[in-house]
Design an enzyme around this catalytic site. Structure first.
Site, short mmCIF file in Angstrom:
data_model
loop_
_atom_site.label_atom_id
_atom_site.label_comp_id
_atom_site.label_asym_id
_atom_site.label_seq_id
_atom_site.Cartn_x
_atom_site.Cartn_y
_atom_site.Cartn_z
N GLU A 147 1.87 6.42 3.43
CA GLU A 147 1.21 7.04 2.71
C GLU A 147 -0.14 6.54 2.08
O GLU A 147 -0.38 5.05 1.78
CB GLU A 147 2.56 6.37 1.24
CG GLU A 147 3.57 7.44 1.64
CD GLU A 147 4.17 6.78 0.39
OE1 GLU A 147 4.40 7.73 -0.48
OE2 GLU A 147 4.42 5.65 -0.64
N LYS A 188 10.41 6.22 -8.84
CA LYS A 188 9.40 4.77 -9.27
C LYS A 188 10.59 4.22 -11.28
O LYS A 188 11.31 4.44 -10.73
CB LYS A 188 8.18 5.29 -9.83
CG LYS A 188 7.69 5.63 -9.12
CD LYS A 188 6.08 6.05 -9.03
CE LYS A 188 5.97 6.90 -7.32
NZ LYS A 188 4.44 6.48 -7.32
N SER A 219 1.40 13.23 -3.26
CA SER A 219 0.79 14.32 -3.87
C SER A 219 1.68 15.48 -3.05
O SER A 219 0.98 16.05 -3.07
CB SER A 219 -0.38 14.18 -4.16
OG SER A 219 -1.06 13.50 -5.64
N HIS A 245 6.20 -0.81 -0.62
CA HIS A 245 5.74 -0.23 -1.45
C HIS A 245 4.17 0.26 -1.39
O HIS A 245 4.01 -0.87 -2.38
CB HIS A 245 6.58 0.95 -2.54
CG HIS A 245 5.97 2.56 -3.46
ND1 HIS A 245 5.43 2.13 -4.02
CD2 HIS A 245 5.88 3.50 -3.15
CE1 HIS A 245 4.52 3.96 -4.34
NE2 HIS A 245 4.98 4.11 -3.63
N GLU A 290 2.20 0.12 -4.04
CA GLU A 290 3.53 -0.26 -5.87
C GLU A 290 3.05 -1.47 -5.73
O GLU A 290 2.52 -2.42 -7.09
CB GLU A 290 3.55 1.23 -6.42
CG GLU A 290 2.66 2.41 -6.84
CD GLU A 290 3.26 3.69 -7.38
OE1 GLU A 290 4.33 3.41 -7.47
OE2 GLU A 290 2.31 4.66 -7.22
N ASN A 298 11.10 9.44 -5.26
CA ASN A 298 10.98 7.61 -5.53
C ASN A 298 10.67 7.93 -6.45
O ASN A 298 9.41 8.46 -7.36
CB ASN A 298 9.66 7.58 -4.76
CG ASN A 298 9.54 5.76 -5.15
OD1 ASN A 298 10.40 5.21 -5.74
ND2 ASN A 298 8.32 5.58 -4.60
N GLY A 353 -0.02 9.73 -6.40
CA GLY A 353 -0.31 9.98 -7.48
C GLY A 353 -1.30 10.86 -8.41
O GLY A 353 -1.81 10.32 -9.64
P1 PGA Z 1 3.23 11.05 -5.36
O1 PGA Z 1 3.61 9.42 -5.08
O2 PGA Z 1 4.45 11.78 -4.67
O3 PGA Z 1 3.41 11.02 -7.19
O4 PGA Z 1 1.89 10.35 -4.99
C1 PGA Z 1 4.35 9.36 -4.29
C2 PGA Z 1 5.00 7.65 -3.76
O5 PGA Z 1 4.29 6.50 -4.64
O6 PGA Z 1 5.70 7.58 -3.19
#
Ligand code: PGA
Length: 248
Positions: A166, A11, A212, A94, A96, A9, A172
């Protein structure tokens, strides 16, 4: 046998030039794996990336869609626009998007339905906040999100869906859920799906872990019985890091 699916992803990262550079670095190495590899790139890079992955095992995903076919929705992207480019997967709900763009369980459900109707494969995200985890609400939250996202979805469409668990506190942040904890929640999501549908569907559906994930923890996570892959943010932005996960 559930084939693991590793999805990057990206982003809001990568200009078209940067996207093409990364895809060129990934291309040949991805052909050596049996897992399904998807990259979910920004809308602006979809067309270019589509051409660049031609003839490789990399599949193309988007990061969002609108639930209407078209119309007066300034700034939005319809499923047909994505299909026309050759997009196969789309991330829906997601955290976010839920957090910063106020997506609700209801709009997530509308998007999942529209994606399926049009023939896009949804990667549906669920997961609890740190606050919810600390209040022992993890199971309650993922149950609600899973049930709402799948409301009205027929059994025969379930094959097209991937779920991504998630935990928001792990995205992140460098903090991963322990592989055991992640597996427990994912096994629970499978139970929720079993009670909504049946054993066949719950055994067939692929459920990823995200938060992560990196090369150093990928194999431990992927070795858990109920975890069928990873949704990868940060570590998908650099070829070596992403390939390290793909070749867990
Ligand atoms: P990350 O993000 O691997 O940077 O923690 C995962 C995601 O948001 O899908």
């Amino acid at each position: 046998m559930r084939i693991p699916i590793i999805a990057g992803n990206w982003k809001m990262n990568k200009t078209n030039n940067e996207a093409l550079q990364l895809v060129n670095e990934l291309k040949t190495h991805v052909n050596e794996t049996d897992v399904e590899v998807v990259i979910c790139v920004p809308f602006t890079a979809l067309s270019e990336v589509r051409k660049a992955i031609e003839g490789t095992k990399i599949k193309l995903g988007a990061q969002n869609i609108h639930w209407e076919d078209g119309g007066a929705y300034t700034g939005e992207i319809s499923p047909d626009m994505l299909l026309n480019i050759g997009v196969e997967y789309v991330i829906i709900g997601h955290s976010e998007r839920r957090q910063y763009f106020h997506e609700s369980d209801e709009t997530v459900n509308l998007k999942v339905k529209k994606a399926l109707e049009k023939g896009l494969k949804p990667i549906v995200c669920v997961g609890e906040t740190l606050e919810e985890r600390e209040a022992n609400k993890t199971f309650e939250v993922v149950k609600r999100q899973t049930e709402k996202a799948l409301q009205g979805i027929k059994e025969e469409s379930m094959e097209q869906i991937v779920i991504a668990y998630e935990p928001i506190w792990a995205i992140g942040t460098g903090k991963t859920a322990s592989s055991g904890d992640a597996n427990t929640v994912i096994a629970y999501i499978r139970e929720v799906i079993q009670s909504l549908y049946n054993d066949t569907i719950s055994e067939m559906i692929r459920i990823q872990y995200g938060g992560s994930v990196k090369a150093s923890n990928a194999s431990e996570i992927m070795n858990e019985a109920d975890i069928d892959g990873a949704l990868v943010g940060g570590a998908s932005l650099e070829a070596e890091a992403f390939l390290g996960i793909v070749h867990f």
